[in-house]
Design a protein around this motif. Structure first.
Motif, short mmCIF file in Angstrom:
data_model
loop_
_atom_site.label_atom_id
_atom_site.label_comp_id
_atom_site.label_asym_id
_atom_site.label_seq_id
_atom_site.Cartn_x
_atom_site.Cartn_y
_atom_site.Cartn_z
N SER A 1 49.27 34.75 40.63
CA SER A 1 48.15 35.52 41.19
C SER A 1 47.52 36.43 40.13
N ARG A 2 48.36 36.99 39.29
CA ARG A 2 47.84 37.88 38.26
C ARG A 2 46.97 37.10 37.27
N THR A 3 47.48 35.92 36.85
CA THR A 3 46.71 35.08 35.92
C THR A 3 45.39 34.66 36.57
N PHE A 4 45.48 34.29 37.83
CA PHE A 4 44.29 33.85 38.58
C PHE A 4 43.22 34.95 38.59
N ARG A 5 43.66 36.18 38.91
CA ARG A 5 42.72 37.32 38.96
C ARG A 5 42.10 37.58 37.59
N LYS A 6 42.92 37.42 36.55
CA LYS A 6 42.42 37.68 35.20
C LYS A 6 41.27 36.73 34.85
N PHE A 7 41.37 35.47 35.29
CA PHE A 7 40.34 34.48 34.96
C PHE A 7 39.12 34.58 35.89
#
Lengths: 289, 289
Positions: free
Chosen positions: B268-274
């Motif tokens: 989820s964190r990676t997703f939000r970053k992108f």
């Protein structure tokens, strides 16, 4: 001396100078040689892509959507997206597998090439030609040259379109056939325009090139190109005229006669009708740079 | 039983699922067989396109930019855009001629494949393989099937990329080689991502696949893809995650573990970053339809 030469035009190609957004393109994902050391199987799975299986040595057997298929060497089998597939082969068996997707940039949805639920048409028997194509693919895949990827891609396209030409017509999806027919018609029309860029071409003459009556040819053009053949031919010539106006020193009169317009007046009038501008204003824009 | 099978992946292909705007495409304009009934010549003219001439029977002689070239059967000659060309051949001579342009959608200007002014490199001697390719092209050109146009186009691409692989490296234009190298590198990287979509892949492992140190591989990625390999790999996985969120019923946790993220929090964190959005909001958009 020029007349002592006979030129047999093998073919003129796809819409020259640009890709067509209705062109069908197979996108290859992977190609493999699978060898069974002992009796071996692959459990039931749902396909996301097309897979072509070509039996190279011994038998290959599988279930697709619970129906049984048995291949012997040189037989070819098509597995489609959404199919449920499981297979088994005896020790010593060998098969080639090629996975791909079909794309057509002008269409939102993916396209199918095989008639759905036509179980017989999944199999082509004794396709010796594919063995040569596969050998070519395998030998080129060893190359480490950066251009080898492009070459492989061409060989695989050749494989795909050979398959399409080998399948019986009733095996092909109607929508797929329609797109192939339309893109092929379109590209033939533009090839004809291209080879007559510097001459005139009556509707009757165009029909004859296509083996159709003027009326039938005209109807097909309107349906597939969205305009009459003469309007499409004028548009094609005028696009070239724009290039000559912008990028060369040729006079408007020279351009008009080079493109076989009846006279400069007719050329200018046609030009204005299409672009709402005079040829002179395009030339002036250029000179203004 | 699965383990009793050895899979030799012949190759994974060009950037999967979409065309790349830096891909080089030859656009074929025409292919012909020319036969000289008597001694015959073609007067001096400036070429707008590439032309490949392959001597099939007896000699073929010409001047390109005032330099003389003499071909015997199975020799091949490259004429480039802007070249001044005039030719002569004896009675009974026969040659194949193929005309094309080179395009690369991502480049504004046309590209050249041959090193300019490298006179020797215009000629390839004793190229038997091209005779087979030409025979294939000729035999397919007789077909009236609508798919035959696509097949011919594939055969001609095969012809072009075979020629590129046959030419000595120093005969190729530096810019052309650079584009081929970059597109080929790019497509190999994306093929690697694709085949590791459901697993993790360390920088060291990626480097090993390419036969490079982590550092060298990372540098090449940044240069050619414009981002680090791990960032590009995350981007690739997240594009697939978006598809799973929008088009399937898989839970966010299932998607995270399917795509081999360490845990749902990391996903989820990676997703939000992108995307500046949570995976949940994509799913909610879908459910909202």
């Amino acid at each position: 001396m020029k007349n002592n030469r006979s030129v047999f035009q093998i073919t003129a190609f796809h819409r020259p100078d640009q890709a067509c957004d209705t062109d069908i393109t197979p996108f290859f994902l992977r190609a493999s040689i699978v060898r069974a050391e002992k009796i071996s199987g692959f459990p039931s799975h749902i396909h996301r892509e097309y897979e072509i299986i070509f039996a190279a040595r011994k038998e290959y057997s599988c279930l697709i959507n619970n129906r049984e298929y048995n291949l012997v060497p040189d037989d070819l089998l098509i597995v489609c997206p959404e199919d449920t597939h499981e297979d088994i082969c005896p020790a010593g068996a060998e098969f080639f597998s090629i996975a791909f997707k079909l794309q057509c940039p002008g269409l939102k949805n993916s396209i199918n090439f095989l008639m759905p639920d036509n179980e017989k048409n999944r199999v082509l028997r004794s396709c010796h030609i594919f063995r040569n194509i596969f050998s070519g693919i395998i030998s080129k895949s060893q190359s480490r040259s950066p251009a080898a990827g492009y070459l492989l891609d061409s060989l695989l396209r050749t494989f795909f379109w050979t398959l399409i030409c080998e399948l019986p017509e009733q095996a092909l999806d109607e929508n797929f056939k329609d797109i192939v027919y339309r893109t092929s018609f379109k590209s033939k029309v533009f090839s004809m325009f291209r080879s007559h860029l510097f001459s005139s071409l009556s509707l009757t003459a165009m029909g004859e090139i296509f083996g159709l009556s003027s009326r039938a040819f005209s109807g097909k053009c309107s349906e597939i190109l969205g305009e009459s053949p003469s309007r499409a031919f004028n548009r094609y010539k005028l696009e070239y005229a724009c290039h000559l106006l912008a990028d060369t020193e040729m006079s408007i009169n020279e351009i008009s006669s080079r493109l076989a317009f009846a006279n400069q007046y007719h050329f200018s009038r046609t030009f204005r009708k299409f672009y709402n501008k005079t040829p002179g204003s395009i030339r002036a824009d250029k000179t203004g740079d």
